[in-house]
Design an enzyme around this catalytic site. Structure first.
Site, PDB file in Angstrom:
ATOM      1  N   HIS A   1      -2.566  -9.493   4.032  1.00  0.00           N
ATOM      2  CA  HIS A   1      -2.649  -8.052   5.259  1.00  0.00           C
ATOM      3  C   HIS A   1      -4.004  -8.200   6.122  1.00  0.00           C
ATOM      4  CE1 HIS A   1      -3.211  -6.261   1.554  1.00  0.00           C
ATOM      5  NE2 HIS A   1      -4.965  -5.653   2.266  1.00  0.00           N
TER       6      HIS A   1
HETATM    7  C1  T46 Z   1      -7.732  -5.970  -0.612  1.00  0.00           C
HETATM    8  C2  T46 Z   1      -7.392  -5.680  -1.680  1.00  0.00           C
HETATM    9  C3  T46 Z   1      -8.388  -6.616  -2.999  1.00  0.00           C
HETATM   10  C4  T46 Z   1      -2.823   3.063  -3.007  1.00  0.00           C
HETATM   11  O1  T46 Z   1      -1.346   4.009  -2.732  1.00  0.00           O
HETATM   12  N1  T46 Z   1      -3.699   3.574  -2.417  1.00  0.00           N
HETATM   13  C5  T46 Z   1      -5.245   2.778  -2.217  1.00  0.00           C
HETATM   14  O2  T46 Z   1      -5.958   2.291  -2.589  1.00  0.00           O
HETATM   15  C6  T46 Z   1      -4.680   1.600  -2.462  1.00  0.00           C
HETATM   16  C7  T46 Z   1      -5.597  -0.094  -2.190  1.00  0.00           C
HETATM   17  C8  T46 Z   1      -3.016   0.903  -2.155  1.00  0.00           C
HETATM   18  N2  T46 Z   1      -1.959   1.302  -2.834  1.00  0.00           N
HETATM   19  C9  T46 Z   1      -0.389   1.672  -2.951  1.00  0.00           C
HETATM   20  C10 T46 Z   1      -0.265   1.518  -1.580  1.00  0.00           C
HETATM   21  C11 T46 Z   1       1.159  -0.090  -2.359  1.00  0.00           C
HETATM   22  O3  T46 Z   1       1.819   0.578  -2.299  1.00  0.00           O
HETATM   23  O4  T46 Z   1      -0.506   0.390  -4.110  1.00  0.00           O
HETATM   24  C12 T46 Z   1       0.065  -0.322  -3.469  1.00  0.00           C
HETATM   25  C13 T46 Z   1      -0.183  -1.768  -3.852  1.00  0.00           C
HETATM   26  O5  T46 Z   1      -1.462  -1.911  -2.442  1.00  0.00           O
HETATM   27  P1  T46 Z   1      -1.986  -3.255  -1.402  1.00  0.00           P
HETATM   28  O6  T46 Z   1      -0.682  -3.799  -1.010  1.00  0.00           O
HETATM   29  O7  T46 Z   1      -3.164  -2.795  -0.642  1.00  0.00           O
HETATM   30  O8  T46 Z   1      -2.516  -4.387  -2.794  1.00  0.00           O
HETATM   31  P2  T46 Z   1      -3.457  -5.521  -2.641  1.00  0.00           P
HETATM   32  O9  T46 Z   1      -3.811  -5.592  -4.167  1.00  0.00           O
HETATM   33  O10 T46 Z   1      -2.389  -6.509  -1.887  1.00  0.00           O
HETATM   34  O11 T46 Z   1      -4.178  -5.352  -1.487  1.00  0.00           O
HETATM   35  C14 T46 Z   1      -5.420  -4.744  -1.941  1.00  0.00           C
HETATM   36  C15 T46 Z   1      -6.063  -4.008  -0.727  1.00  0.00           C
HETATM   37  O12 T46 Z   1      -5.678  -3.367   0.758  1.00  0.00           O
HETATM   38  C16 T46 Z   1      -7.048  -5.134   0.119  1.00  0.00           C
HETATM   39  O13 T46 Z   1      -7.403  -4.779   1.657  1.00  0.00           O
HETATM   40  O14 T46 Z   1      -8.975  -6.748   0.042  1.00  0.00           O
HETATM   41  O15 T46 Z   1      -6.667  -4.929  -2.384  1.00  0.00           O
END
Ligand code: T46
Length: 139
Positions: free
Chosen positions: A53
């Site tokens: 994303h």
């Molecule tokens: C990036 C990489 C390194 C939350 O509720 N709070 C938060 O602060 C975060 C980051 C996530 N979430 C929830 C949202 C989703 O339901 O945790 C779940 C997984 O989150 P996300 O899809 O964002 O996870 P990653 O590891 O794919 O991505 C994240 C960051 O979004 C992204 O910008 O660089 O970690």
């Protein structure tokens, strides 16, 4: 793949001591924004893929506090790839950068400093939509 510097690596201070090394981070000084949020990824399976994303406004700096992993970046024009493995060296990601992370080593810990609180509305989770928004943002 062509290597192109679409993002910056940030080297943090190191206080070396026989008792162990110490590194510190001050928002607005060592990273180019005030830190609004810190989160970390751990217990990541070695075959996991994260990211996939971009963010509309969020800026972040990503660190491998322990172990290593690969970060693949795409700003809609250029692609770049980084291996993070040094807890002193962070990767700055501006907004509107598509990121994918994989090849996590066993026990890797990824710490992220973010410029804003969590907001699902800030996510662009479709690559086609990402390209549309990158084109719109061009001066
Ligand atoms: C990036 C990489 C390194 C939350 O509720 N709070 C938060 O602060 C975060 C980051 C996530 N979430 C929830 C949202 C989703 O339901 O945790 C779940 C997984 O989150 P996300 O899809 O964002 O996870 P990653 O590891 O794919 O991505 C994240 C960051 O979004 C992204 O910008 O660089 O970690």
């Amino acid at each position: 793949m062509m290597k192109y510097n679409i993002n910056n690596l940030i080297d943090l201070p190191l206080i070396h001591d026989p008792r162990g090394d110490l590194t510190f981070i001050e928002g607005g000084k060592h990273v180019p924004f005030q830190i609004a949020r810190v989160y970390y990824l751990y217990n990541v399976p070695v075959d996991a893929e994260r990211g996939g994303h971009a963010h509309r406004a969020l800026e972040q700096v990503i660190f491998a506090l322990s172990g290593s992993f690969r970060v693949k970046l795409d700003d809609g024009t250029h692609k770049a790839e980084y291996w993070l493995r040094d807890p002193r060296r962070g990767l700055y990601l501006k907004n509107l950068v598509w990121r994918e992370m994989d090849s996590f080593s066993q026990g890797a810990v990824c710490m992220v400093l973010a410029s804003k609180p969590y907001d699902e509305q800030d996510y662009i989770r479709s690559y086609d939509q990402f390209i549309v928004e990158v084109q719109k943002a061009k001066p």
